[in-house]
Design an enzyme around this catalytic site. Structure first.
Site, PDB file in Angstrom:
ATOM      1  N   HIS A  78       0.837  -1.203   0.000  1.00  0.00           N
ATOM      2  CA  HIS A  78       0.000   0.000   0.000  1.00  0.00           C
ATOM      3  C   HIS A  78       0.872   1.253   0.000  1.00  0.00           C
ATOM      4  O   HIS A  78       1.957   1.276   0.581  1.00  0.00           O
ATOM      5  CB  HIS A  78      -0.977  -0.008   1.179  1.00  0.00           C
ATOM      6  CG  HIS A  78      -0.354   0.039   2.550  1.00  0.00           C
ATOM      7  ND1 HIS A  78       0.044   1.217   3.148  1.00  0.00           N
ATOM      8  CD2 HIS A  78      -0.093  -0.939   3.442  1.00  0.00           C
ATOM      9  CE1 HIS A  78       0.530   0.960   4.345  1.00  0.00           C
ATOM     10  NE2 HIS A  78       0.462  -0.341   4.550  1.00  0.00           N
ATOM     11  N   ASP A  80      -0.294   4.388   0.989  1.00  0.00           N
ATOM     12  CA  ASP A  80      -0.708   5.424   1.936  1.00  0.00           C
ATOM     13  C   ASP A  80       0.008   5.276   3.269  1.00  0.00           C
ATOM     14  O   ASP A  80       0.608   4.232   3.574  1.00  0.00           O
ATOM     15  CB  ASP A  80      -2.224   5.398   2.132  1.00  0.00           C
ATOM     16  CG  ASP A  80      -2.718   4.099   2.770  1.00  0.00           C
ATOM     17  OD1 ASP A  80      -2.189   3.024   2.411  1.00  0.00           O
ATOM     18  OD2 ASP A  80      -3.626   4.158   3.619  1.00  0.00           O
ATOM     19  N   ASP A 110       6.293   1.753   7.377  1.00  0.00           N
ATOM     20  CA  ASP A 110       4.965   1.244   7.008  1.00  0.00           C
ATOM     21  C   ASP A 110       4.353   2.106   5.913  1.00  0.00           C
ATOM     22  O   ASP A 110       3.698   3.097   6.200  1.00  0.00           O
ATOM     23  CB  ASP A 110       4.077   1.237   8.249  1.00  0.00           C
ATOM     24  CG  ASP A 110       2.756   0.528   8.036  1.00  0.00           C
ATOM     25  OD1 ASP A 110       2.590  -0.119   6.995  1.00  0.00           O
ATOM     26  OD2 ASP A 110       1.892   0.619   8.917  1.00  0.00           O
ATOM     27  N   GLU A 140      -5.103   1.740   2.809  1.00  0.00           N
ATOM     28  CA  GLU A 140      -4.981   0.571   3.671  1.00  0.00           C
ATOM     29  C   GLU A 140      -5.061   0.953   5.144  1.00  0.00           C
ATOM     30  O   GLU A 140      -5.493   0.151   5.975  1.00  0.00           O
ATOM     31  CB  GLU A 140      -3.649  -0.149   3.399  1.00  0.00           C
ATOM     32  CG  GLU A 140      -3.525  -1.519   4.054  1.00  0.00           C
ATOM     33  CD  GLU A 140      -2.975  -1.478   5.480  1.00  0.00           C
ATOM     34  OE1 GLU A 140      -3.046  -2.515   6.178  1.00  0.00           O
ATOM     35  OE2 GLU A 140      -2.468  -0.406   5.926  1.00  0.00           O
ATOM     36  N   GLU A 141      -4.665   2.191   5.462  1.00  0.00           N
ATOM     37  CA  GLU A 141      -4.557   2.601   6.850  1.00  0.00           C
ATOM     38  C   GLU A 141      -5.867   3.141   7.440  1.00  0.00           C
ATOM     39  O   GLU A 141      -5.875   3.653   8.558  1.00  0.00           O
ATOM     40  CB  GLU A 141      -3.460   3.681   7.001  1.00  0.00           C
ATOM     41  CG  GLU A 141      -2.057   3.225   6.614  1.00  0.00           C
ATOM     42  CD  GLU A 141      -1.447   2.241   7.599  1.00  0.00           C
ATOM     43  OE1 GLU A 141      -2.160   1.819   8.537  1.00  0.00           O
ATOM     44  OE2 GLU A 141      -0.273   1.891   7.429  1.00  0.00           O
ATOM     45  N   GLU A 169       4.592  -5.677   3.840  1.00  0.00           N
ATOM     46  CA  GLU A 169       4.481  -5.040   5.150  1.00  0.00           C
ATOM     47  C   GLU A 169       5.788  -5.218   5.937  1.00  0.00           C
ATOM     48  O   GLU A 169       6.539  -6.161   5.709  1.00  0.00           O
ATOM     49  CB  GLU A 169       3.327  -5.667   5.937  1.00  0.00           C
ATOM     50  CG  GLU A 169       1.950  -5.337   5.417  1.00  0.00           C
ATOM     51  CD  GLU A 169       1.455  -3.957   5.867  1.00  0.00           C
ATOM     52  OE1 GLU A 169       2.213  -3.253   6.569  1.00  0.00           O
ATOM     53  OE2 GLU A 169       0.328  -3.600   5.508  1.00  0.00           O
ATOM     54  N   HIS A 343       3.869   3.441  12.402  1.00  0.00           N
ATOM     55  CA  HIS A 343       2.995   4.493  12.950  1.00  0.00           C
ATOM     56  C   HIS A 343       3.648   5.299  14.068  1.00  0.00           C
ATOM     57  O   HIS A 343       3.023   6.224  14.600  1.00  0.00           O
ATOM     58  CB  HIS A 343       1.668   3.933  13.451  1.00  0.00           C
ATOM     59  CG  HIS A 343       0.896   3.169  12.418  1.00  0.00           C
ATOM     60  ND1 HIS A 343      -0.354   2.625  12.670  1.00  0.00           N
ATOM     61  CD2 HIS A 343       1.165   2.851  11.135  1.00  0.00           C
ATOM     62  CE1 HIS A 343      -0.800   2.014  11.601  1.00  0.00           C
ATOM     63  NE2 HIS A 343       0.116   2.128  10.647  1.00  0.00           N
TER      64      HIS A 343
END
Length: 368
Positions: A78, A80, A110, A140-141, A169, A343
């Site tokens: 992903h 985003d 991430d 995705e987030e 990931e 994150h």
């Protein structure tokens, strides 16, 4: 006639240093919902490679080889990120030297590290031993219904077809099999508002949550083995709301609970377990996503493990390997970056892991 100047699409060098490519990707801000610019940049770069068929669907980009190989694999990631913070998340910074070099910034871990690895491999591999579908997707987030991979699984499922999938990931450059399922429920307690100086005239809804919270505190996590990997479940209160002022007895209190369950349970079984555990309380389901069994006994998975090396670990968390599993494609997580740093305000990715994952992916796809 508009005088607006169209946005400049950053040029990505897919043939250069993959760490510099990661830096360039990180510098294109792509918080969920704003993936257009990074998708434009990736599309522009990939369309320069004649061995790839490039398909764009919204902010999902698919690039694939069509060599007539006997098997097809999927590599996905992903584009985003979670939102920026007051900390200096951007632009990307590079610190250290040699094996200690790290990239710091939003998305380094991430999961733009995994995206950079996939882009570098996609450009380099003109004759892979499997046909390859490379997928770069949005949202995705955030909540599942916005997920670009989920959307194309419904509207263009043929684009996800394959014998095996790798999701980039962060896994600290080791294989993580399957993933946990996730479930969120809310329990709401109602009372009667009153002035706190005359509390006996009301009924405190927050106090009513005490028995519910006590049941949560008594929970003991189970650690089941699934297909040779040991998972660790969790049941936790993640949010509590109630009250409107410091002098008002609250007439409403809501507790939100997150259950992370091992992939030996279906989504339906997990929900039934939670309802039974909290019997006597009314629950509202706000999110439910099945996990994915590791599937490491599949031939394609064994081939990948042999090429990459190391001992596979369980994925503690939910990823889109579950989506691939739901359409019959066994999948694993494999990418640079420590998942613990995903994150985080100081999110970073070691350059050495970016190189290691790029080399492992090429080794697997060439059979070298």
């Amino acid at each position: 006639m508009s005088d607006a100047v169209p946005p400049v699409v950053p040029l990505l060098d897919l043939d250069g240093d993959v760490v510099e490519l990661l830096r360039d990707l990180v510098d294109i801000e792509s918080v969920s919902g704003n993936e257009g610019p990074i998708t434009d940049a990736i599309e522009t770069a990939l369309r320069g490679y004649p061995h790839l068929e490039v398909i764009r669907d919204g902010n999902v980009l698919v690039a694939r080889t069509n060599l007539g190989r006997a098997s097809r694999v999927v590599v996905a990631g992903h584009t985003d990120t979670v939102p920026l913070t007051s900390e200096p998340n951007l632009p990307c910074r590079i610190e250290g030297e040699g094996d200690d070099t790290i990239l710091i910034g939003r998305g380094t871990c991430d999961m733009k590290g995994g995206v950079a690895v996939a882009l570098a491999a996609a450009a380099a591999l003109t004759e892979p031993r499997h046909d390859v579908t490379w997928i770069f997707y949005d949202n995705e987030e955030v909540e599942a219904e916005k997920n670009g991979l989920l959307r194309i699984s419904r509207t263009r499922p043929e684009l996800l077809a394959g014998d095996f999938a790798v999701l980039g990931e962060p896994t600290a450059a080791r294989i993580e099999g399957g993933c946990q399922g996730t479930l969120r429920v809310q329990a709401t307690f109602t009372g009667r508002a009153a002035h706190s100086a005359r509390a006996w005239m009301g009924h405190n809804a927050i106090h009513d949550a005490a028995d519910f919270l006590a049941r949560l505190q008594a929970y003991e996590p189970v650690q089941p083995w699934v297909d040779g990997l040991q998972y660790h479940e969790g049941l936790n209160a993640v949010k509590i709301t109630g009250g409107i002022a410091g002098n008002v007895i609250p007439d409403r209190c809501t507790v939100e609970v997150n259950y992370r369950f091992a992939p030996d349970k279906s989504a339906e079984e997990a929900l039934a377990w939670v309802r039974d555990y909290f019997s006597g309380f009314e629950l509202e389901v706000t999110d439910l996503a099945a996990g994915a069994r590791p599937g490491l006994d599949q031939p394609a998975a064994a081939d990948f493990i042999a090429a990459v090396g190391g001992e596979p670990k369980p994925k503690h968390g939910w990823t889109d390997v579950a989506l691939f599993a739901s359409v019959g494609v066994p999948a694993v997580n494999f990418g640079p970056g420590d998942p613990i740093k995903a994150h985080a305000d100081d999110e970073f990715c070691p350059a050495s892991q970016v190189y290691a994952c790029r080399d492992a992916l090429i080794r697997w796809l060439t059979g070298a």
